[in-house]
Design a protein around this motif. Structure first.
Motif, PDB file in Angstrom:
ATOM      1  N   PRO A   1      10.857  10.886  -8.322  1.00  0.00           N
ATOM      2  CA  PRO A   1      11.826  10.833  -9.420  1.00  0.00           C
ATOM      3  C   PRO A   1      11.747   9.497 -10.165  1.00  0.00           C
ATOM      4  CG  PRO A   1      12.861  11.605  -7.398  1.00  0.00           C
ATOM      5  CD  PRO A   1      11.511  11.102  -7.007  1.00  0.00           C
ATOM      6  N   THR A   2      12.161   9.506 -11.404  1.00  0.00           N
ATOM      7  CA  THR A   2      12.098   8.301 -12.244  1.00  0.00           C
ATOM      8  C   THR A   2      12.882   7.142 -11.634  1.00  0.00           C
ATOM      9  OG1 THR A   2      11.897   9.659 -14.240  1.00  0.00           O
ATOM     10  CG2 THR A   2      12.608   7.369 -14.529  1.00  0.00           C
ATOM     11  N   GLU A   3      14.060   7.426 -11.127  1.00  0.00           N
ATOM     12  CA  GLU A   3      14.883   6.369 -10.523  1.00  0.00           C
ATOM     13  C   GLU A   3      14.163   5.720  -9.351  1.00  0.00           C
ATOM     14  OE1 GLU A   3      19.223   5.959  -8.314  1.00  0.00           O
ATOM     15  OE2 GLU A   3      18.883   7.587  -9.740  1.00  0.00           O
ATOM     16  N   ARG A   4      13.500   6.550  -8.564  1.00  0.00           N
ATOM     17  CA  ARG A   4      12.746   6.032  -7.410  1.00  0.00           C
ATOM     18  C   ARG A   4      11.555   5.222  -7.883  1.00  0.00           C
ATOM     19  NH1 ARG A   4      12.477   3.593  -2.732  1.00  0.00           N
ATOM     20  NH2 ARG A   4      10.682   4.234  -1.466  1.00  0.00           N
ATOM     21  N   ARG A   5      10.911   5.666  -8.955  1.00  0.00           N
ATOM     22  CA  ARG A   5       9.760   4.927  -9.497  1.00  0.00           C
ATOM     23  C   ARG A   5      10.187   3.515  -9.936  1.00  0.00           C
ATOM     24  NH1 ARG A   5       5.230   7.816 -10.646  1.00  0.00           N
ATOM     25  NH2 ARG A   5       5.416  10.091 -10.576  1.00  0.00           N
ATOM     26  N   THR A   6      11.360   3.460 -10.541  1.00  0.00           N
ATOM     27  CA  THR A   6      11.868   2.161 -10.987  1.00  0.00           C
ATOM     28  C   THR A   6      12.075   1.227  -9.795  1.00  0.00           C
ATOM     29  OG1 THR A   6      12.983   3.191 -12.880  1.00  0.00           O
ATOM     30  CG2 THR A   6      13.732   1.003 -12.215  1.00  0.00           C
ATOM     31  N   ALA A   7      12.631   1.781  -8.729  1.00  0.00           N
ATOM     32  CA  ALA A   7      12.875   0.979  -7.516  1.00  0.00           C
ATOM     33  C   ALA A   7      11.557   0.541  -6.883  1.00  0.00           C
ATOM     34  CB  ALA A   7      13.704   1.788  -6.525  1.00  0.00           C
ATOM     35  N   LEU A   8      10.587   1.451  -6.856  1.00  0.00           N
ATOM     36  CA  LEU A   8       9.283   1.127  -6.276  1.00  0.00           C
ATOM     37  C   LEU A   8       8.572   0.049  -7.090  1.00  0.00           C
ATOM     38  CD1 LEU A   8       8.017   4.711  -5.360  1.00  0.00           C
ATOM     39  CD2 LEU A   8       8.515   2.843  -3.742  1.00  0.00           C
ATOM     40  N   ALA A   9       8.686   0.138  -8.413  1.00  0.00           N
ATOM     41  CA  ALA A   9       8.063  -0.871  -9.273  1.00  0.00           C
ATOM     42  C   ALA A   9       8.666  -2.243  -9.013  1.00  0.00           C
ATOM     43  CB  ALA A   9       8.238  -0.476 -10.741  1.00  0.00           C
ATOM     44  N   ALA A  10       9.992  -2.266  -8.841  1.00  0.00           N
ATOM     45  CA  ALA A  10      10.668  -3.533  -8.548  1.00  0.00           C
ATOM     46  C   ALA A  10      10.225  -4.068  -7.180  1.00  0.00           C
ATOM     47  CB  ALA A  10      12.176  -3.332  -8.579  1.00  0.00           C
ATOM     48  N   ASP A  11      10.093  -3.156  -6.222  1.00  0.00           N
ATOM     49  CA  ASP A  11       9.625  -3.557  -4.895  1.00  0.00           C
ATOM     50  C   ASP A  11       8.224  -4.161  -4.972  1.00  0.00           C
ATOM     51  OD1 ASP A  11      11.919  -2.801  -3.648  1.00  0.00           O
ATOM     52  OD2 ASP A  11      11.162  -0.858  -2.946  1.00  0.00           O
ATOM     53  N   LEU A  12       7.357  -3.568  -5.751  1.00  0.00           N
ATOM     54  CA  LEU A  12       5.987  -4.069  -5.867  1.00  0.00           C
ATOM     55  C   LEU A  12       5.951  -5.455  -6.497  1.00  0.00           C
ATOM     56  CD1 LEU A  12       4.009  -0.849  -6.858  1.00  0.00           C
ATOM     57  CD2 LEU A  12       3.646  -2.278  -4.829  1.00  0.00           C
ATOM     58  N   VAL A  13       6.822  -5.675  -7.476  1.00  0.00           N
ATOM     59  CA  VAL A  13       6.897  -7.018  -8.082  1.00  0.00           C
ATOM     60  C   VAL A  13       7.315  -8.037  -7.020  1.00  0.00           C
ATOM     61  CG1 VAL A  13       8.151  -8.468  -9.714  1.00  0.00           C
ATOM     62  CG2 VAL A  13       7.363  -6.204 -10.411  1.00  0.00           C
ATOM     63  N   ARG A  14       8.359  -7.667  -6.252  1.00  0.00           N
ATOM     64  CA  ARG A  14       8.839  -8.570  -5.202  1.00  0.00           C
ATOM     65  C   ARG A  14       7.773  -8.800  -4.133  1.00  0.00           C
ATOM     66  NH1 ARG A  14      10.464  -7.413  -0.395  1.00  0.00           N
ATOM     67  NH2 ARG A  14      10.692  -5.183  -0.859  1.00  0.00           N
TER      68      ARG A  14
ATOM     69  N   THR B   1       0.834  -1.206   0.000  1.00  0.00           N
ATOM     70  CA  THR B   1       0.000   0.000   0.000  1.00  0.00           C
ATOM     71  C   THR B   1       0.869   1.257   0.000  1.00  0.00           C
ATOM     72  OG1 THR B   1      -1.809  -1.119   1.154  1.00  0.00           O
ATOM     73  CG2 THR B   1      -1.760   1.280   1.273  1.00  0.00           C
ATOM     74  N   GLU B   2       1.890   1.243   0.832  1.00  0.00           N
ATOM     75  CA  GLU B   2       2.783   2.396   0.917  1.00  0.00           C
ATOM     76  C   GLU B   2       3.549   2.595  -0.384  1.00  0.00           C
ATOM     77  OE1 GLU B   2       5.308   1.843   4.252  1.00  0.00           O
ATOM     78  OE2 GLU B   2       3.683   1.902   5.734  1.00  0.00           O
ATOM     79  N   ALA B   3       4.034   1.502  -0.956  1.00  0.00           N
ATOM     80  CA  ALA B   3       4.794   1.599  -2.200  1.00  0.00           C
ATOM     81  C   ALA B   3       3.918   2.103  -3.341  1.00  0.00           C
ATOM     82  CB  ALA B   3       5.387   0.233  -2.553  1.00  0.00           C
ATOM     83  N   THR B   4       2.675   1.627  -3.394  1.00  0.00           N
ATOM     84  CA  THR B   4       1.751   2.053  -4.443  1.00  0.00           C
ATOM     85  C   THR B   4       1.424   3.533  -4.310  1.00  0.00           C
ATOM     86  OG1 THR B   4       0.772  -0.160  -4.565  1.00  0.00           O
ATOM     87  CG2 THR B   4      -0.530   1.668  -5.441  1.00  0.00           C
ATOM     88  N   ALA B   5       1.190   3.971  -3.083  1.00  0.00           N
ATOM     89  CA  ALA B   5       0.866   5.384  -2.841  1.00  0.00           C
ATOM     90  C   ALA B   5       2.010   6.288  -3.262  1.00  0.00           C
ATOM     91  CB  ALA B   5       0.539   5.588  -1.365  1.00  0.00           C
ATOM     92  N   GLU B   6       3.234   5.849  -2.977  1.00  0.00           N
ATOM     93  CA  GLU B   6       4.394   6.664  -3.356  1.00  0.00           C
ATOM     94  C   GLU B   6       4.611   6.634  -4.875  1.00  0.00           C
ATOM     95  OE1 GLU B   6       9.165   7.134  -2.306  1.00  0.00           O
ATOM     96  OE2 GLU B   6       7.970   5.538  -1.369  1.00  0.00           O
ATOM     97  N   LEU B   7       4.344   5.484  -5.470  1.00  0.00           N
ATOM     98  CA  LEU B   7       4.573   5.336  -6.904  1.00  0.00           C
ATOM     99  C   LEU B   7       3.691   6.265  -7.740  1.00  0.00           C
ATOM    100  CD1 LEU B   7       6.097   3.739  -9.106  1.00  0.00           C
ATOM    101  CD2 LEU B   7       4.235   2.067  -9.046  1.00  0.00           C
ATOM    102  N   VAL B   8       2.458   6.473  -7.294  1.00  0.00           N
ATOM    103  CA  VAL B   8       1.525   7.309  -8.074  1.00  0.00           C
ATOM    104  C   VAL B   8       1.707   8.794  -7.813  1.00  0.00           C
ATOM    105  CG1 VAL B   8      -0.185   5.451  -8.146  1.00  0.00           C
ATOM    106  CG2 VAL B   8      -0.283   7.151  -6.310  1.00  0.00           C
ATOM    107  N   SER B   9       2.578   9.107  -6.859  1.00  0.00           N
ATOM    108  CA  SER B   9       2.824  10.527  -6.584  1.00  0.00           C
ATOM    109  C   SER B   9       3.583  11.152  -7.753  1.00  0.00           C
ATOM    110  CB  SER B   9       3.636  10.668  -5.296  1.00  0.00           C
ATOM    111  OG  SER B   9       3.991  12.026  -5.102  1.00  0.00           O
ATOM    112  N   PRO B  10       3.136  12.292  -8.261  1.00  0.00           N
ATOM    113  CA  PRO B  10       3.785  12.933  -9.424  1.00  0.00           C
ATOM    114  C   PRO B  10       5.170  13.489  -9.125  1.00  0.00           C
ATOM    115  CG  PRO B  10       2.090  14.360  -8.507  1.00  0.00           C
ATOM    116  CD  PRO B  10       1.947  13.046  -7.808  1.00  0.00           C
ATOM    117  N   LYS B  11       5.496  13.637  -7.855  1.00  0.00           N
ATOM    118  CA  LYS B  11       6.779  14.232  -7.502  1.00  0.00           C
ATOM    119  C   LYS B  11       7.903  13.204  -7.345  1.00  0.00           C
ATOM    120  CE  LYS B  11       4.626  18.138  -5.083  1.00  0.00           C
ATOM    121  NZ  LYS B  11       4.559  18.896  -3.806  1.00  0.00           N
TER     122      LYS B  11
END
Length: 217
Positions: A167-180, A155-165
């Motif tokens: 950074p792309t690098e962080r989005r990539t890490a969050l996406a990987a975290d969600l897969v895991r 839930t926390e990772a998804t909420a952060e991922l959809v935030s427009p602020k």
């Protein structure tokens, strides 16, 4: 045959309890000279017999009281112990020793021992079944807690991922975290399902064994 600790199954008198508390312990049986001097060795032996204590328990008493110049009355002790064993070496006692997960120190003999061990093993089966159930229940609770934590992390990772602020690098890490986390959640869900079935099976087994027991639990 060393099989699981002796458990008294007969209500002790206050006097006997006082003697045994002083003379039969996990460490030294006695530290007080007056206790050694006042000891009724027949009663001490009887209490040790009720516990299913081995014959060499007298050695502990001898060492402890020897420090105070007191020698146990061996004949009285052995006579009392034999009377205690007559009560200990009963099937119902054997069952209680087993169902409480205690040990048997090979103190019974003949037909009495055969009946004792048969009942002891019945008690052990229930003890082991209950222990297996407790383990499965603990594992199930742990898996469910992990699932709650995983869902929270997702839930926390998804909420952060959809935030427009973000950074792309962080989005990539969050996406990987969600897969895991998604894979982890799937594995946990499968484990919970398996553990739930296992717990139900073990609970049923415990109930069957308890119903089949000829002794009151």
């Amino acid at each position: 045959m060393k099989t699981r600790a002796r458990n008294p199954l007969v209500t002790h008198t206050l006097a006997a309890i006082a003697v045994v508390a002083a003379l039969v312990g996990c460490a030294t049986p006695a530290d007080n000279k007056d206790q050694c001097l006042a000891a009724d060795w027949r009663t001490v032996g009887y209490e040790d017999g009720l516990r299913g204590a081995p014959a060499d328990r007298i050695g502990s008493h001898r060492v402890a009281c020897g420090k105070h110049g007191v020698t146990p009355d061996l004949a009285a002790y052995l006579d009392g112990r034999e009377r205690g064993l007559q009560q200990y070496c009963q099937p119902r006692s054997g069952f209680r020793v087993g169902v409480n997960g205690n040990t048997y120190a090979d103190v019974c003999a003949g037909a009495a021992e055969t009946a004792f061990i048969d009942a002891y093993r019945q008690g052990c089966r229930i003890y082991d079944a209950r222990a297996a159930l407790r383990t499965a229940q603990s594992q199930l609770r742990s898996a469910r807690q992990s699932l709650v934590q995983t869902d929270s992390a997702m839930t926390e990772a998804t909420a952060e991922l959809v935030s427009p602020k973000v950074p792309t690098e962080r989005r990539t890490a969050l996406a990987a975290d969600l897969v895991r986390l998604t894979q982890q959640r799937t594995a946990l869900s499968t484990r919970i399902e398996q553990l739930s079935a296992r717990t139900q099976e073990l609970a049923s087994n415990v109930q069957v064994l308890e119903r089949q027991s000829p002794y009151t639990l």
